[in-house]
Design a protein around this motif. Structure first.
Motif, PDB file in Angstrom:
ATOM      1  N   GLU A  83      16.290 -61.184 -24.155  1.00 23.86           N
ATOM      2  CA  GLU A  83      15.760 -61.192 -22.785  1.00 23.86           C
ATOM      3  C   GLU A  83      16.836 -60.758 -21.791  1.00 23.86           C
ATOM      4  O   GLU A  83      16.579 -59.966 -20.881  1.00 23.86           O
ATOM      5  CB  GLU A  83      15.227 -62.585 -22.432  1.00 23.86           C
ATOM      6  N   SER A  84      18.044 -61.262 -21.969  1.00 21.72           N
ATOM      7  CA  SER A  84      19.166 -60.853 -21.109  1.00 21.72           C
ATOM      8  C   SER A  84      19.450 -59.374 -21.270  1.00 21.72           C
ATOM      9  O   SER A  84      19.687 -58.672 -20.287  1.00 21.72           O
ATOM     10  CB  SER A  84      20.421 -61.649 -21.463  1.00 21.72           C
ATOM     11  N   GLN A  85      19.415 -58.909 -22.509  1.00 20.49           N
ATOM     12  CA  GLN A  85      19.652 -57.495 -22.791  1.00 20.49           C
ATOM     13  C   GLN A  85      18.615 -56.632 -22.088  1.00 20.49           C
ATOM     14  O   GLN A  85      18.945 -55.612 -21.487  1.00 20.49           O
ATOM     15  CB  GLN A  85      19.626 -57.254 -24.304  1.00 20.49           C
ATOM     16  N   LYS A  86      17.349 -57.055 -22.124  1.00 23.50           N
ATOM     17  CA  LYS A  86      16.279 -56.297 -21.471  1.00 23.50           C
ATOM     18  C   LYS A  86      16.489 -56.251 -19.960  1.00 23.50           C
ATOM     19  O   LYS A  86      16.296 -55.203 -19.335  1.00 23.50           O
ATOM     20  CB  LYS A  86      14.915 -56.924 -21.782  1.00 23.50           C
ATOM     21  N   ARG A  87      16.877 -57.383 -19.376  1.00 24.19           N
ATOM     22  CA  ARG A  87      17.101 -57.426 -17.918  1.00 24.19           C
ATOM     23  C   ARG A  87      18.262 -56.519 -17.525  1.00 24.19           C
ATOM     24  O   ARG A  87      18.181 -55.787 -16.531  1.00 24.19           O
ATOM     25  CB  ARG A  87      17.374 -58.858 -17.459  1.00 24.19           C
ATOM     26  N   LEU A  88      19.346 -56.562 -18.290  1.00 24.58           N
ATOM     27  CA  LEU A  88      20.493 -55.719 -17.972  1.00 24.58           C
ATOM     28  C   LEU A  88      20.151 -54.240 -18.126  1.00 24.58           C
ATOM     29  O   LEU A  88      20.530 -53.420 -17.294  1.00 24.58           O
ATOM     30  CB  LEU A  88      21.692 -56.093 -18.852  1.00 24.58           C
ATOM     31  N   THR A  89      19.424 -53.921 -19.180  1.00 19.69           N
ATOM     32  CA  THR A  89      19.022 -52.526 -19.405  1.00 19.69           C
ATOM     33  C   THR A  89      18.117 -52.046 -18.279  1.00 19.69           C
ATOM     34  O   THR A  89      18.283 -50.921 -17.781  1.00 19.69           O
ATOM     35  CB  THR A  89      18.325 -52.381 -20.772  1.00 19.69           C
ATOM     36  N   ALA A  90      17.189 -52.876 -17.843  1.00 18.85           N
ATOM     37  CA  ALA A  90      16.304 -52.510 -16.730  1.00 18.85           C
ATOM     38  C   ALA A  90      17.119 -52.289 -15.461  1.00 18.85           C
ATOM     39  O   ALA A  90      16.859 -51.340 -14.700  1.00 18.85           O
ATOM     40  CB  ALA A  90      15.248 -53.591 -16.507  1.00 18.85           C
TER      41      ALA A  90
END
Length: 96
Positions: free
Chosen positions: A4-11
């Motif tokens: 989830e953190s990875q997705k937020r950072l990528t976004a």
């Protein structure tokens, strides 16, 4: 870092890339200089926020969690002095 953190950072990075592309388009369109400068300021702010988030995660997982198994899989084993030196170096580069 969880997915989830990875997705937020990528976004967040994708939004920043879109802002930079917008600056390129504004230059090509010969937009008003102040409008372009405002967009550059927005990108800087977004990059700073991303950097703060990454630095916070690094402190939480790799520094405070050092040796607990929560640190990044690429983190090298370090002494407390080495960890402190690494954080000082990272902060020095980030704050320039």
């Amino acid at each position: 870092m969880n997915s989830e953190s990875q997705k937020r950072l990528t976004a967040r990075v994708k939004r920043i890339a879109g802002q930079v592309t917008g600056i390129e388009r504004m230059l090509a369109e010969r937009r008003y200089c102040v409008d372009i400068l405002n967009q550059i300021a927005a990108v800087r702010s977004a990059l700073d926020a991303l950097g703060v988030e990454l630095l916070t995660r690094h402190l939480e997982t790799c520094v405070l969690g050092h040796g607990s198994g929560s640190e990044h899989e690429s983190a090298a084993p370090m002494s407390q002095e080495q960890l402190l030196a690494e954080v000082k170096t990272a902060l020095g580069r980030f704050l320039k």
